[in-house]
Design a protein around this motif. Structure first.
Motif, PDB file in Angstrom:
ATOM      1  N   ALA A  48      51.164  -6.960  30.037  1.00 42.02           N
ATOM      2  CA  ALA A  48      50.816  -7.546  28.856  1.00 42.02           C
ATOM      3  C   ALA A  48      52.130  -8.513  28.024  1.00 42.02           C
ATOM      4  N   VAL A  70      49.125 -10.365  23.686  1.00 39.22           N
ATOM      5  CA  VAL A  70      49.556  -8.975  24.368  1.00 39.22           C
ATOM      6  C   VAL A  70      48.336  -7.771  24.066  1.00 39.22           C
ATOM      7  N   THR A  73      45.375  -8.215  25.960  1.00 39.90           N
ATOM      8  CA  THR A  73      45.766  -8.028  27.460  1.00 39.90           C
ATOM      9  C   THR A  73      45.568  -6.547  27.708  1.00 39.90           C
TER      10      THR A  73
END
Length: 166
Positions: A48, A70, A73
């Motif tokens: 990520a 992030v 992800t």
């Protein structure tokens, strides 16, 4: 079974590794716990972070956008190996899938979207009816959908029975 495995083998393998590490970890032993945390970091967070860095480099994302990317992800990677959960997570993020599982996931996503709007409107009623029908509730789903469309368009009484004319 093929319905649940399309493009999932990478994510299923990651989740299997995480599950194995979880099973072998003695959470009362600090060294074991740190080893488990570092394994999970490598499995989920590192990927990520690379994707987030790519967003900053290639798309000019600012810090807050990159952190959101992030987090999304990590969530997506962790849920991608779990059938039904991955479809629901995708639908909530606006990426409905296909087939029977995708249709149910799309209905879950639509319901979630309506709940987030915070309005008790006909669209919410339709999403609830579709969701209940997906899980086998014996409802006259098409009739309720027609009535909710008539409510939305301030239809006449006959429209509540047969739906608004097009």
């Amino acid at each position: 079974m093929k319905l649940f495995t399309t493009f999932a083998s990478y994510f299923v393998a990651k989740n299997n590794v995480a599950l194995e590490r979880f099973g072998r970890t003695n959470f009362k032993n600090p060294a074991d716990l740190m080893d488990f945390i570092s394994s999970m970091f490598l499995l989920y967070v590192t990927e990520a972070l690379v994707i987030g860095a790519a967003g900053v480099i290639f798309h000019g994302d600012d810090g807050e956008e990159a952190l959101t990317n992030v987090a999304e992800t990590i969530f997506g990677t962790a849920t991608a190996g779990i059938p039904l959960v991955r479809e629901a997570a995708g639908a909530i993020q606006g990426f409905p899938g296909g087939g029977p599982v995708g249709a149910v996931a799309s209905d879950i996503g639509q319901f979630t979207k309506q709940v987030q709007q915070g309005e008790a409107d006909p669209a919410l009623l339709r999403s609830v009816v579709r969701l209940l029908a997906d899980f086998g509730a014996p409802l006259p789903a098409s009739q309720l959908s027609k009535a909710s469309r008539a409510l939305e368009e301030d239809g006449e009484f006959i429209d509540y029975l047969f739906g608004p004319s097009r």
